[in-house]
Design a protein around this motif. Structure first.
Motif, PDB file in Angstrom:
ATOM      1  N   GLN A 114      36.560  39.262  51.444  1.00 41.96           N
ATOM      2  CA  GLN A 114      37.578  40.073  52.114  1.00 41.96           C
ATOM      3  C   GLN A 114      38.490  40.793  51.122  1.00 41.96           C
ATOM      4  O   GLN A 114      38.944  41.909  51.390  1.00 41.96           O
ATOM      5  CB  GLN A 114      38.432  39.175  53.017  1.00 41.96           C
ATOM      6  CG  GLN A 114      37.651  38.492  54.127  1.00 41.96           C
ATOM      7  CD  GLN A 114      38.458  37.401  54.811  1.00 41.96           C
ATOM      8  OE1 GLN A 114      39.525  37.007  54.339  1.00 41.96           O
ATOM      9  NE2 GLN A 114      37.950  36.911  55.937  1.00 41.96           N
ATOM     10  N   ARG A 115      38.768  40.167  49.968  1.00 43.50           N
ATOM     11  CA  ARG A 115      39.733  40.710  49.003  1.00 43.50           C
ATOM     12  C   ARG A 115      39.151  40.649  47.587  1.00 43.50           C
ATOM     13  O   ARG A 115      39.639  39.918  46.733  1.00 43.50           O
ATOM     14  CB  ARG A 115      41.045  39.931  49.062  1.00 43.50           C
ATOM     15  CG  ARG A 115      41.697  39.876  50.424  1.00 43.50           C
ATOM     16  CD  ARG A 115      42.879  38.901  50.389  1.00 43.50           C
ATOM     17  NE  ARG A 115      43.868  39.279  49.383  1.00 43.50           N
ATOM     18  CZ  ARG A 115      44.753  38.435  48.857  1.00 43.50           C
ATOM     19  NH1 ARG A 115      44.767  37.162  49.236  1.00 43.50           N
ATOM     20  NH2 ARG A 115      45.632  38.855  47.949  1.00 43.50           N
ATOM     21  N   SER A 122      35.539  28.353  50.888  1.00 44.73           N
ATOM     22  CA  SER A 122      36.761  29.118  51.145  1.00 44.73           C
ATOM     23  C   SER A 122      36.880  30.289  50.171  1.00 44.73           C
ATOM     24  O   SER A 122      37.273  31.396  50.563  1.00 44.73           O
ATOM     25  CB  SER A 122      37.981  28.204  51.019  1.00 44.73           C
ATOM     26  OG  SER A 122      39.179  28.936  51.075  1.00 44.73           O
ATOM     27  N   LEU A 124      44.562  34.219  45.357  1.00 45.84           N
ATOM     28  CA  LEU A 124      43.756  33.705  46.462  1.00 45.84           C
ATOM     29  C   LEU A 124      44.202  32.296  46.795  1.00 45.84           C
ATOM     30  O   LEU A 124      44.448  31.487  45.906  1.00 45.84           O
ATOM     31  CB  LEU A 124      42.275  33.715  46.089  1.00 45.84           C
ATOM     32  CG  LEU A 124      41.688  35.084  45.748  1.00 45.84           C
ATOM     33  CD1 LEU A 124      40.258  34.930  45.272  1.00 45.84           C
ATOM     34  CD2 LEU A 124      41.759  36.028  46.938  1.00 45.84           C
ATOM     35  N   ARG A 125      44.273  32.014  48.054  1.00 45.45           N
ATOM     36  CA  ARG A 125      44.710  30.679  48.468  1.00 45.45           C
ATOM     37  C   ARG A 125      43.604  29.661  48.223  1.00 45.45           C
ATOM     38  O   ARG A 125      42.507  29.796  48.763  1.00 45.45           O
ATOM     39  CB  ARG A 125      45.103  30.665  49.944  1.00 45.45           C
ATOM     40  CG  ARG A 125      46.467  31.262  50.215  1.00 45.45           C
ATOM     41  CD  ARG A 125      46.954  30.850  51.579  1.00 45.45           C
ATOM     42  NE  ARG A 125      48.370  31.146  51.754  1.00 45.45           N
ATOM     43  CZ  ARG A 125      49.100  30.704  52.765  1.00 45.45           C
ATOM     44  NH1 ARG A 125      48.546  29.947  53.683  1.00 45.45           N
ATOM     45  NH2 ARG A 125      50.368  31.006  52.853  1.00 45.45           N
ATOM     46  N   GLU A 131      34.642  33.155  51.130  1.00 44.06           N
ATOM     47  CA  GLU A 131      35.205  33.902  52.254  1.00 44.06           C
ATOM     48  C   GLU A 131      36.308  34.850  51.790  1.00 44.06           C
ATOM     49  O   GLU A 131      36.361  36.023  52.181  1.00 44.06           O
ATOM     50  CB  GLU A 131      35.754  32.931  53.297  1.00 44.06           C
ATOM     51  CG  GLU A 131      36.367  33.629  54.501  1.00 44.06           C
ATOM     52  CD  GLU A 131      36.812  32.660  55.580  1.00 44.06           C
ATOM     53  OE1 GLU A 131      36.977  33.092  56.735  1.00 44.06           O
ATOM     54  OE2 GLU A 131      36.996  31.468  55.268  1.00 44.06           O
ATOM     55  N   GLN A 132      37.195  34.361  50.928  1.00 40.86           N
ATOM     56  CA  GLN A 132      38.336  35.171  50.506  1.00 40.86           C
ATOM     57  C   GLN A 132      37.924  36.346  49.625  1.00 40.86           C
ATOM     58  O   GLN A 132      38.434  37.455  49.789  1.00 40.86           O
ATOM     59  CB  GLN A 132      39.345  34.299  49.766  1.00 40.86           C
ATOM     60  CG  GLN A 132      40.043  33.281  50.657  1.00 40.86           C
ATOM     61  CD  GLN A 132      41.069  32.474  49.885  1.00 40.86           C
ATOM     62  OE1 GLN A 132      42.138  32.972  49.549  1.00 40.86           O
ATOM     63  NE2 GLN A 132      40.746  31.226  49.599  1.00 40.86           N
TER      64      GLN A 132
END
Length: 924
Positions: A472-473, A465, A481-482, A468-469
């Motif tokens: 993107q950011r 996860s 970030l979550r 992935e984050q």
């Protein structure tokens, strides 16, 4: 250190002499740093010494000769018609070509050396499983492979290589090659299979080996390494590593599922991880953009995940290093693999782009000094020896580029590697990854001594996860970030937090006790030595006091001081204040006069309830004093007065403050009533409870009110009797409903007759299995509960009912939120933390206090808006306690994020002590 020394002392004198020789072996003539000399074949016939990394592995094996931690095994599937004699010929030709696979390590003149057998033929037994049921055949084959791979080796005698061929069917075999790590590494396995493919084809065709002889042998490398890495060259590299790792914690405290054993059992397992190309591609693009290799970018991501889980900003991550930088050894078999250590620095909540820059700088510096063997780094830094942990780095990561395929085709055979076994973890957690067209995939290997499979599965999911984050950011701070998937957020924010559970319907405690008095007026309510108060007498006296207080202006949110020792009059004082609509402020008679004076002034009490000689402690007449021993009746007020609003105050209890100024916690009637109704329904019924602590300590709230709500009795233990009085009261008790203690009380009482009480409630301090052991042994039928809750959230917010049987050592969970309470664990930026990660405990619900009396700034700091609350104006209390979710949804307390400590259940801010000391004229 003691355990390590004991293991050294247990060795034979000859082995200890070897260690002394090895320790002194690098103290040779100095050499200037510079380019390494050429690596050439030796001309002499004397045995070669061990390389530095071999020496370290040999040393570790001597500490535990039966250990199989450093056994390496590979299983290869062979599909097609196999010529077994040709395959055996190919294997033995590899053994002939590479001396290291014919090497053992005997002692010569008290030191281990590399003894190369002139000829060594490796037998290849064949086990035929064709007759075994097809569904079981491969499982049996892999079990045979595991058994062969996990047999210990005798390093002095050898051989250190085993082979096994298992026939599964016509055209299908499994081949095990097992070795000790001291003669091989994972690149050697790849080289060996590439050579065997060529040699197998030649053997089938009756041709000699077409491969050129290796230019050097492993013994030549060991001699070259020792001649080069000494003197100034050695010190040059050692100095770098001392500077690089200076001040970085050498232990990463990952939250584990069970306490760390004294030494590792070597049991391990692997859990898969997969990052598909759609996620991996933006991540790789970011690495290219920042001038970082895929390994460095993945190392940064792994470090970020470890930070999330541990909360530790600085730590070390290990990684295997091929250490094949010279052309002469590129195709050579042997133990070249070493360990690099990378410093992870996540201080200041960086963005991932910034973290990637830090990782790149760290990695480039480390690679510039990769020639220094890991054992030399350990020797230079001298970490504390701990048999249960790998030195310096307890986590590890490797990433290699995936080839075009995972199989080889040769002479009608298709060869592919078969994963087998559960691993022999050398680290707490290590991740091994392939980076290729299918994305980033591999596995997390971990110690089963420490972790359960679901914990590592979640770690792998968090890793994927985060990749992935950040793809993107990349410029978002890590805290933004979550860390959780939507399903995981739902689990920790709703299912486990208590958000969906409504609180019980509640009536004010004074009304409930009055109703009980109407039903059973002659039943004893309060016992103090030889004195007794029935429910009827208690209610009448409380009504009389309430009338007096109302005449003095007491009503909602009016504070009434209560300074009385444990006595029936104290109980009347509490109940009468609530009946009058006011809120009581406990003033412990044992406090120094200066503190009592401060509390009375800070709270702004209008009326003080006290008795006897205690009146003399309040001489200045700032408020009206009511003597509980000499009440003037208010009989003209018939019955109870109007009920105070639920949001008005029930009591104000003072706790320690960081600035040296105690702070008053304002608890509402709604919060108090909700807790009491829950507790009265939850804890077993019996004859009543013991009240043995000060009413300035909210642990007393449970012991005082719950029995009176249920028509039971409260037995008061006088202050003068201390722990001995509590022990005597326990022995005299018969069928008590519950006894509420701090763990400190429990330890002081030892093996008291806990069987006299139906439940033992522990609270106020961290609880361990060791604390409970004497009580569980003395009274296994007694329900034991760990109740958690700060004063700011009304006594108890969560409960863990200990199961029957042994709890084991280590912390006892604080459990799940009680009905009506809400608990979440949040990290930075108020993000919920993943299961198993450490976060601050935040508490919501109707039990949250109004705030701190007269301290709006502190109230705003600790009582914050609930970002996840459905109700408008919902608040969360920041406890400062650190906890983590366990897999069963319970919370485990792990410490504090400040300098608050607990002493016998009382909260003590060290800042308060510092301020008092600093104010003393004798302190500078």
């Amino acid at each position: 250190m003691k355990d390590f020394s004991e293991r050294i002392n247990a060795l034979t004198p000859e082995q200890r002499a070897v260690f002394e020789l090895l320790r002194k072996s690098s103290r040779k003539k100095p050499a200037r740093p510079g380019a390494p000399p050429p690596l050439e074949r030796r001309t002499g016939a004397e045995p070669a010494p061990l390389s530095f990394d071999q020496e370290r592995l040999w040393f570790l094996q001597q500490l535990d000769p039966a250990s199989v931690t450093y056994n390496i095994g590979t299983v290869t599937r062979m599909e097609g018609r196999l010529d077994v004699p040709a395959f055996a010929t190919a294997l033995n030709e590899v053994v002939r070509r590479h001396q290291i696979w014919r090497t053992s390590f005997p002692l010569v003149d008290g030191r281990p050396v590399q003894a190369v057998a002139p000829v060594l033929r490796i037998e290849m037994p064949v086990v035929d499983l064709v007759e075994v049921d097809g569904a079981r055949r491969e499982a049996v084959a892999l079990a045979l492979a595991r058994e062969g791979a996990l047999r210990p080796y005798d390093l002095q005698r050898g051989p250190l290589l085993r082979a096994l061929l298992v026939r599964l069917g016509e055209g299908e075999h499994l081949c095990l090659l097992a070795m000790h790590h001291i003669v091989t590494d994972w690149i050697s396995s790849q080289i060996a299979w590439q050579e065997m493919a060529v040699l197998y084809q030649a053997a089938r065709e009756g041709r000699p080996s077409p491969l050129p002889e290796p230019p050097v042998q492993y013994g030549d490398f060991a001699v070259w390494q020792r001649e080069w890495l000494q003197g100034e060259t050695l010190e040059h590299h050692v100095d770098f590593w001392r500077r690089e790792l200076d001040g970085v914690p050498q232990v990463l405290e990952l939250p584990t599922d069970r306490p760390r054993p004294a030494s590792s059992t070597g049991r391990g397992r692997r859990e898969p991880v997969a990052v598909p190309p759609r996620i991996a591609d933006p991540f790789r693009a970011l690495a290219r953009q920042e001038g970082a290799t895929p390994f460095i970018a993945t190392l940064a991501a792994y470090s970020a995940v470890l930070f999330r889980v541990s909360g530790q900003e600085r730590f070390l991550v290990g990684s295997p290093n091929a250490n094949r930088n010279r052309p002469e050894i590129q195709g050579l078999l042997g133990f070249f693999l070493s360990q690099l250590v990378f410093r992870a620095d996540l201080a200041g909540d960086p963005s991932f782009r910034e973290l990637l820059g830090r990782a790149k700088k760290t990695a480039f510096a480390a690679y510039a000094h990769q020639e220094l063997p890991f054992g030399k780094i350990v020797e230079a830094l001298r970490p504390e020896r701990d048999p249960s942990r790998a030195p310096l780095a307890q986590v590890d990561m490797q990433l290699v580029e995936a080839g075009p395929s995972s199989w080889i085709e040769v002479a009608g055979l298709r060869l592919s590697e078969v994963p087998f076994g559960e691993g022999l973890p050398k680290f707490d957690v290590s991740v091994s990854l392939l980076d290729g067209a299918e994305g980033i995939r591999g596995w997390f290997e971990y110690s089963l001594d420490l972790f359960d499979p679901p914990t590592i599965t979640r770690l792998a999911e968090s890793f994927a996860s985060l990749i992935e984050q950040v793809g993107q950011r990349p410029d978002a701070r890590l805290s933004d970030l979550r860390p959780l998937s939507e399903a995981a957020r739902q689990q920790v924010l709703v299912e486990w937090s208590g958000a969906a559970a409504a609180g019980p319907e509640s009536e004010s405690p004074e009304r409930s006790i009055a109703a009980q008095a109407a039903r059973t007026p002659g039943v004893v309510a309060v016992v103090c030595g030889e004195r007794r108060l029935t429910y009827g007498e208690l209610d009448a006296r409380a009504r009389e006091l309430a009338g007096c207080l109302r005449r003095l202006g007491v009503g909602p949110d009016v504070l009434v001081g209560l300074c009385a020792e444990r006595s029936p009059e104290m109980v009347v004082g509490v109940l009468g204040t609530l009946k009058a609509g006011g809120a009581y402020v406990p003033l412990d008679p044992s406090y120094p006069e200066e503190r009592l004076s401060f509390l009375a002034e800070d709270s702004g009490i209008r009326v003080l309830l006290t008795r006897g000689e205690l009146r003399s402690r309040f001489p200045d007449g700032r408020f009206r004093i009511v003597d509980l021993d000499a009440l003037e009746g208010a009989r003209e007020l018939d019955g109870d007065g109007p009920e105070a609003p639920p949001e008005s105050l029930a009591y104000v209890i003072y706790t320690s403050g960081t600035t040296g100024r105690p702070k008053g916690v304002m608890v509402s009637r709604r919060g108090l009533a909700g807790y009491l109704v829950w507790a009265a329904k939850t804890y077993p019924r019996g004859s009543g409870s013991l009240l043995h602590s000060s009413i300035s300590f909210d642990l007393t709230v449970t012991s005082l009110f719950v029995p009176l709500l249920r028509g039971e009795r409260v037995v008061l233990v006088p202050e003068s009797e201390g722990v001995e009085g509590l022990a005597a009261a326990l022995r005299a008790g018969e069928g008590l409903s519950f006894v509420k203690l701090t763990p400190s009380h429990a330890r002081a009482l030892g093996r008291q007759p806990a069987g006299r009480t139906r439940s033992l409630i522990l609270g106020g301090e961290a609880l361990t299995g060791e604390d409970l052991a004497p009580w569980r042994e003395a009274a296994p039928e007694t329900l034991v509960c760990n109740e958690y809750g700060p004063t700011e959230t009304v006594v108890g917010c969560s409960l863990f009912a200990a199961p029957a049987g042994e709890l084991g050592p280590g912390p006892v969970p604080i459990g799940r939120p009680v009905a009506g309470a809400r608990m979440v664990l949040l990290g930075r930026s108020f993000q919920p933390v993943p299961l198993g990660a450490v976060g601050e405990v935040f508490i919501g619900g109707p039990g949250v206090a109004r705030g701190y009396l007269g301290r709006p700034e502190l109230t705003a700091e600790r009582f914050v808006p609930d970002p996840f609350g459905a109700a408008p104006g919902a608040r969360l209390y920041r406890t400062g306690d650190l906890g983590r979710w366990r897999p069963d949804g319970t919370i485990e307390f792990v410490g504090r994020n400040d300098f608050q400590v607990k002493v016998r259940g009382y909260r003590i801010e060290l800042g308060e002590i510092e301020n008092v000391l600093a104010a003393h004229e004798g302190v500078r």
